[in-house]
Scaffold this active site. Structure first.
Site, PDB file in Angstrom:
ATOM      1  N   ARG A  98      -0.816  -9.359  13.243  1.00  0.00           N
ATOM      2  CA  ARG A  98      -1.382  -8.316  12.365  1.00  0.00           C
ATOM      3  C   ARG A  98      -2.199  -8.927  11.233  1.00  0.00           C
ATOM      4  O   ARG A  98      -3.236  -8.398  10.850  1.00  0.00           O
ATOM      5  CB  ARG A  98      -0.259  -7.431  11.812  1.00  0.00           C
ATOM      6  CG  ARG A  98       0.243  -6.420  12.842  1.00  0.00           C
ATOM      7  CD  ARG A  98       1.645  -5.958  12.562  1.00  0.00           C
ATOM      8  NE  ARG A  98       1.793  -5.227  11.326  1.00  0.00           N
ATOM      9  CZ  ARG A  98       2.929  -5.171  10.624  1.00  0.00           C
ATOM     10  NH1 ARG A  98       4.003  -5.809  11.046  1.00  0.00           N
ATOM     11  NH2 ARG A  98       2.986  -4.463   9.522  1.00  0.00           N
TER      12      ARG A  98
ATOM     13  N   ARG B 228      11.865  -1.983  11.786  1.00  0.00           N
ATOM     14  CA  ARG B 228      10.515  -1.585  12.252  1.00  0.00           C
ATOM     15  C   ARG B 228      10.026  -2.603  13.271  1.00  0.00           C
ATOM     16  O   ARG B 228       9.994  -3.803  13.011  1.00  0.00           O
ATOM     17  CB  ARG B 228       9.564  -1.496  11.044  1.00  0.00           C
ATOM     18  CG  ARG B 228       8.306  -0.745  11.383  1.00  0.00           C
ATOM     19  CD  ARG B 228       7.452  -0.535  10.172  1.00  0.00           C
ATOM     20  NE  ARG B 228       6.093  -0.983  10.448  1.00  0.00           N
ATOM     21  CZ  ARG B 228       5.059  -0.770   9.665  1.00  0.00           C
ATOM     22  NH1 ARG B 228       5.230  -0.120   8.531  1.00  0.00           N
ATOM     23  NH2 ARG B 228       3.868  -1.221   9.977  1.00  0.00           N
TER      24      ARG B 228
ATOM     25  N   LYS C 222       0.821  -1.214   0.000  1.00  0.00           N
ATOM     26  CA  LYS C 222       0.000   0.000   0.000  1.00  0.00           C
ATOM     27  C   LYS C 222       0.859   1.270   0.000  1.00  0.00           C
ATOM     28  O   LYS C 222       0.581   2.203  -0.730  1.00  0.00           O
ATOM     29  CB  LYS C 222      -0.943   0.029   1.223  1.00  0.00           C
ATOM     30  CG  LYS C 222      -1.888  -1.146   1.316  1.00  0.00           C
ATOM     31  CD  LYS C 222      -2.853  -1.009   2.482  1.00  0.00           C
ATOM     32  CE  LYS C 222      -2.191  -1.052   3.849  1.00  0.00           C
ATOM     33  NZ  LYS C 222      -1.733  -2.388   4.283  1.00  0.00           N
TER      34      LYS C 222
ATOM     35  N   ARG D  41      11.444  -6.743   5.517  1.00  0.00           N
ATOM     36  CA  ARG D  41      11.398  -5.317   5.854  1.00  0.00           C
ATOM     37  C   ARG D  41      11.874  -5.089   7.288  1.00  0.00           C
ATOM     38  O   ARG D  41      12.603  -4.140   7.570  1.00  0.00           O
ATOM     39  CB  ARG D  41       9.975  -4.770   5.662  1.00  0.00           C
ATOM     40  CG  ARG D  41       9.890  -3.264   5.888  1.00  0.00           C
ATOM     41  CD  ARG D  41       8.546  -2.691   5.517  1.00  0.00           C
ATOM     42  NE  ARG D  41       7.534  -3.020   6.510  1.00  0.00           N
ATOM     43  CZ  ARG D  41       6.239  -2.693   6.406  1.00  0.00           C
ATOM     44  NH1 ARG D  41       5.810  -2.052   5.336  1.00  0.00           N
ATOM     45  NH2 ARG D  41       5.384  -3.009   7.346  1.00  0.00           N
TER      46      ARG D  41
ATOM     47  N   ARG E 172      -9.926   0.775   8.556  1.00  0.00           N
ATOM     48  CA  ARG E 172      -9.495  -0.582   8.856  1.00  0.00           C
ATOM     49  C   ARG E 172     -10.546  -1.342   9.650  1.00  0.00           C
ATOM     50  O   ARG E 172     -10.315  -2.487  10.015  1.00  0.00           O
ATOM     51  CB  ARG E 172      -8.234  -0.489   9.719  1.00  0.00           C
ATOM     52  CG  ARG E 172      -7.029  -1.222   9.168  1.00  0.00           C
ATOM     53  CD  ARG E 172      -5.868  -0.739  10.026  1.00  0.00           C
ATOM     54  NE  ARG E 172      -4.689  -1.515   9.912  1.00  0.00           N
ATOM     55  CZ  ARG E 172      -3.592  -1.110   9.263  1.00  0.00           C
ATOM     56  NH1 ARG E 172      -3.580   0.002   8.591  1.00  0.00           N
ATOM     57  NH2 ARG E 172      -2.518  -1.854   9.287  1.00  0.00           N
TER      58      ARG E 172
HETATM   59  P1  ADP Z   1       0.653  -2.352   7.976  1.00  0.00           P
HETATM   60  O1  ADP Z   1      -0.396  -2.115   6.911  1.00  0.00           O
HETATM   61  O2  ADP Z   1       1.895  -2.980   7.430  1.00  0.00           O
HETATM   62  O3  ADP Z   1       0.132  -3.059   9.199  1.00  0.00           O
HETATM   63  P2  ADP Z   1       0.548   0.402   8.993  1.00  0.00           P
HETATM   64  O4  ADP Z   1       1.688   1.336   9.065  1.00  0.00           O
HETATM   65  O5  ADP Z   1      -0.615   0.772   8.130  1.00  0.00           O
HETATM   66  O6  ADP Z   1       1.202  -0.964   8.505  1.00  0.00           O
HETATM   67  O7  ADP Z   1      -0.042   0.114  10.476  1.00  0.00           O
HETATM   68  C1  ADP Z   1       0.804  -0.198  11.551  1.00  0.00           C
HETATM   69  C2  ADP Z   1      -0.027  -0.287  12.839  1.00  0.00           C
HETATM   70  O8  ADP Z   1      -0.619   0.991  13.090  1.00  0.00           O
HETATM   71  C3  ADP Z   1      -1.200  -1.256  12.810  1.00  0.00           C
HETATM   72  O9  ADP Z   1      -0.813  -2.578  13.163  1.00  0.00           O
HETATM   73  C4  ADP Z   1      -2.128  -0.627  13.877  1.00  0.00           C
HETATM   74  O10 ADP Z   1      -1.689  -0.925  15.184  1.00  0.00           O
HETATM   75  C5  ADP Z   1      -1.914   0.856  13.661  1.00  0.00           C
HETATM   76  N1  ADP Z   1      -2.902   1.414  12.709  1.00  0.00           N
HETATM   77  C6  ADP Z   1      -2.632   1.953  11.486  1.00  0.00           C
HETATM   78  N2  ADP Z   1      -3.772   2.356  10.884  1.00  0.00           N
HETATM   79  C7  ADP Z   1      -4.783   2.063  11.743  1.00  0.00           C
HETATM   80  C8  ADP Z   1      -6.198   2.222  11.688  1.00  0.00           C
HETATM   81  N3  ADP Z   1      -6.806   2.754  10.620  1.00  0.00           N
HETATM   82  N4  ADP Z   1      -6.928   1.784  12.754  1.00  0.00           N
HETATM   83  C9  ADP Z   1      -6.339   1.261  13.827  1.00  0.00           C
HETATM   84  N5  ADP Z   1      -5.020   1.059  13.946  1.00  0.00           N
HETATM   85  C10 ADP Z   1      -4.232   1.465  12.915  1.00  0.00           C
END
Ligand code: ADP
Length: 190
Positions: free
Chosen positions: A145, A134, A14, A128, A89
């Site tokens: 996740r 990270r 993404k 990654r 999400r």
């Molecule tokens: P990825 O898609 O690889 O999980 P992100 O950077 O989008 O990476 O998200 C990392 C973390 O940030 C998620 O595991 C969650 O804890 C939090 N997060 C990100 N976006 C949201 C969201 N829209 N709602 C709730 N938690 C979120």
């Protein structure tokens, strides 16, 4: 104005594809993961709270994320549009953003889901984690996740499917091949 939701499991690409969409269409990138990591690095109250959830591979509570996104939307005057990356999400987040946009006479034009097999996601994220350090790209948290994605986030697809805005894109191939597929889908909806 064009507003795109870029959806898909962790590791589906993404962030990479968002960057290319921004370059092509001049959109504003609204990555909730990036915004939350920024809050953490600045040590804000929200960052301190979010870190606990993120380190565990869980979602940050809806109310916090929704308020954060709505606030972010007000920071721009007359934008070309937004790419929502990692948001919504949960169905609750999807409903909230729909209401907020409708209030401003705006809407999501398309929701694109990048589809990538689970084994490929795990190997991308492990790699990654090794390259960037990270903290949530560690195998047990990656698995959590992915489980959270299947249980809590995947229902968001139904929300957009019912409004005929959902498009599934094959997320396997070169970055440019995938981008071409996305552009075809975007062009068909504008
Ligand atoms: P990825 O898609 O690889 O999980 P992100 O950077 O989008 O990476 O998200 C990392 C973390 O940030 C998620 O595991 C969650 O804890 C939090 N997060 C990100 N976006 C949201 C969201 N829209 N709602 C709730 N938690 C979120």
């Amino acid at each position: 104005m064009i507003n795109i939701v870029l959806f898909g499991p962790p590791g589906s690409g993404k962030g990479t594809q968002s960057q290319k969409l921004i370059d092509k269409y001049g959109l504003i990138h609204l990555s909730t993961g990036d915004i939350l990591r920024n809050e953490i690095s600045e040590g804000t109250e929200l960052g301190v709270k979010a870190k606990k959830f993120m380190d565990a591979g869980e979602l940050v509570p809806d109310a916090d994320v929704i308020a954060m996104v709505i606030h972010k939307l007000t920071e721009y005057d007359d934008p070309m549009g937004f790419i929502f990356d990692g948001f919504p999400r949960t169905p609750e987040q999807a409903r909230s953003i729909r209401h907020s946009l409708t209030d401003k006479d705006l809407r999501i034009n398309i929701m694109i889901t990048l589809e990538v097999p689970c084994e490929e996601l795990i190997s991308r994220l492990v790699k990654r984690g090794e390259e960037t350090g990270r903290s949530d790209d560690e195998r047990s948290i990656i698995e959590k996740r992915l489980e959270v994605y299947l249980q809590q986030s995947k229902p968001v697809i139904d929300f957009y499917d019912k409004m005929r805005k959902y498009v599934a894109i094959d997320g396997m191939g070169t970055i440019d091949e995938i981008f071409d597929r996305i552009v075809c889908a975007v062009e068909a909806c504008i």
